[in-house]
Enzyme design. Structure first.
Site, mmCIF file in Angstrom:
data_model
loop_
_atom_site.group_PDB
_atom_site.id
_atom_site.type_symbol
_atom_site.label_atom_id
_atom_site.label_comp_id
_atom_site.label_asym_id
_atom_site.label_seq_id
_atom_site.Cartn_x
_atom_site.Cartn_y
_atom_site.Cartn_z
ATOM 1 N N ARG A 77 55.979 19.267 28.970
ATOM 2 C CA ARG A 77 55.903 18.853 30.376
ATOM 3 C C ARG A 77 56.368 17.407 30.513
ATOM 4 O O ARG A 77 55.648 16.474 30.196
ATOM 5 C CB ARG A 77 54.451 18.985 30.875
ATOM 6 N N ARG A 99 64.468 26.088 26.358
ATOM 7 C CA ARG A 99 63.496 24.997 26.216
ATOM 8 C C ARG A 99 62.331 25.367 25.305
ATOM 9 O O ARG A 99 61.490 24.516 25.022
ATOM 10 C CB ARG A 99 62.999 24.535 27.597
ATOM 11 N N HIS A 163 66.820 19.229 33.673
ATOM 12 C CA HIS A 163 65.637 19.172 34.555
ATOM 13 C C HIS A 163 64.870 17.865 34.321
ATOM 14 O O HIS A 163 63.765 17.857 33.770
ATOM 15 C CB HIS A 163 64.774 20.393 34.215
ATOM 16 N N ASP A 206 60.007 21.072 46.780
ATOM 17 C CA ASP A 206 60.730 21.904 45.809
ATOM 18 C C ASP A 206 62.001 22.365 46.520
ATOM 19 O O ASP A 206 62.059 23.451 47.083
ATOM 20 C CB ASP A 206 59.840 23.089 45.382
ATOM 21 N N GLU A 264 67.235 17.114 39.323
ATOM 22 C CA GLU A 264 67.831 17.990 38.311
ATOM 23 C C GLU A 264 69.293 18.295 38.650
ATOM 24 O O GLU A 264 69.596 18.663 39.784
ATOM 25 C CB GLU A 264 67.036 19.302 38.258
#
Ligand code: BG6
Length: 291
Positions: A77, A99, A163, A206, A264
């Site tokens: 994270r 990832r 990201h 978002d 991102e």
């Protein structure tokens, strides 16, 4: 090979004054540590995940959660997760498989200007035969390039994202500039709108901006501006989970949303890339502190 042996081999092969290897904090994640005249940085083989970029005389540009777990197969994270070869929750796992896998370090070189470049590689067969290289250059800028090759015999629709989690002073005082006029999908309430050129944050955010433009993160608390440039990216995603979503995420502190924002460089949603058999695509993000 166990983690200790991997570390030994990396040190044997690539160790030099500006590049050493160790485990990240008290984890078993083999990690390259870079220290040159431009910056200090760190990138682990797990996810080819960049963990830190500290330009000389400045604070870390990347944000990392205090609650992050550093143990495979749990994604990290913060820092720079690479979303590949799809973006978003569908199909599982969210943001693809890259990832949460160990990549191979293929090459590590010092460029003539004294910056360090490392190249990582990963191949997958599921959901499609694909190969990806990620090259990161630790210099006056942090440059991250991800090249995907379709090694299969049919076309593949590629979703990808660099990201990046940025380390900021306070989200309510932060301004994002450069996305004015972009058609935007708000993924919190599933509406569309046209972006303003400068905007701040006052709720969960978002957004998918259909824009190829560079973005500036204006951070008056840390008294700096971060420039986020990109190439071959038709989408910019801006994310901050705000209060309720922060509380729902086990690997994210309840108050940590104050000090991070994700900007991102992506190709997702309607902007995914049609990759013919044998074709390749390179997505690049460049990060620098400009003031
Ligand atoms: C962003 C998405 O890119 O990543 C958000 O737009 C998502 O919807 C966020 O919540 C974090 O995703 P994850 O899988 O790392 O929790």
């Amino acid at each position: 090979m166990n983690a200790q042996e991997t570390l030994f081999e990396l040190n044997e092969k690539f160790n030099r004054p500006s590049l050493t290897f160790g485990f990240w904090q008290d984890s078993e994640l083999p990690t390259a540590y870079i220290a040159n005249k431009f910056c200090k940085g760190a990138v682990t083989l797990f996810g080819a995940h960049i963990l830190s970029y500290v330009p000389e005389g400045k604070e870390d540009v990347l944000w990392l959660s205090q609650k992050s777990i550093f143990a495979a197969p749990k994604g990290i994270r913060g820092g720079i997760p690479l979303c590949w070869p799809w973006f978003g929750p569908d199909p599982a796992p969210t943001h693809g498989v890259a990832r949460i896998q160990f990549w191979q370090l293929k090459d590590a070189v010092v460029l003539p200007d004294g910056s360090d470049s490392l190249t990582f590689e990963l191949s997958v067969n599921d959901p499609h035969p694909l190969k990806v290289n990620m090259t990161v250059n630790f210099g006056a800028k942090l440059t991250v390039s991800m090249t995907t090759v379709n090694t299969g015999s049919t076309a593949y629709k590629l979703g990808d994202a660099i990201h990046t989690y940025f380390n900021i002073g306070e989200i309510t005082q932060t301004t994002i500039r450069g996305l004015g006029g972009a058609f935007t999908e708000n993924r919190v309430n599933n509406t569309d709108f046209t972006a303003q050129d400068a905007f701040g944050f006052e709720a969960e955010t978002d957004n998918i901006y259909h824009s190829e433009a560079a973005v500036t993160i204006d951070d008056p608390v840390k008294k700096r501006k971060i420039l986020v440039e990109k190439e071959n990216s038709r989408t910019t995603v801006v994310w901050n989970p705000w209060i309720a979503k922060s509380q729902r995420m086990a690997d994210f502190g309840d108050e940590e949303y104050h000090t991070m924002v994700c900007v991102e460089a992506a190709n997702c949603s309607v902007d995914r890339i049609d990759l013919a058999p044998g074709a390749s695509h390179t997505l690049t993000q460049k990060i620098s502190v400009i003031a």
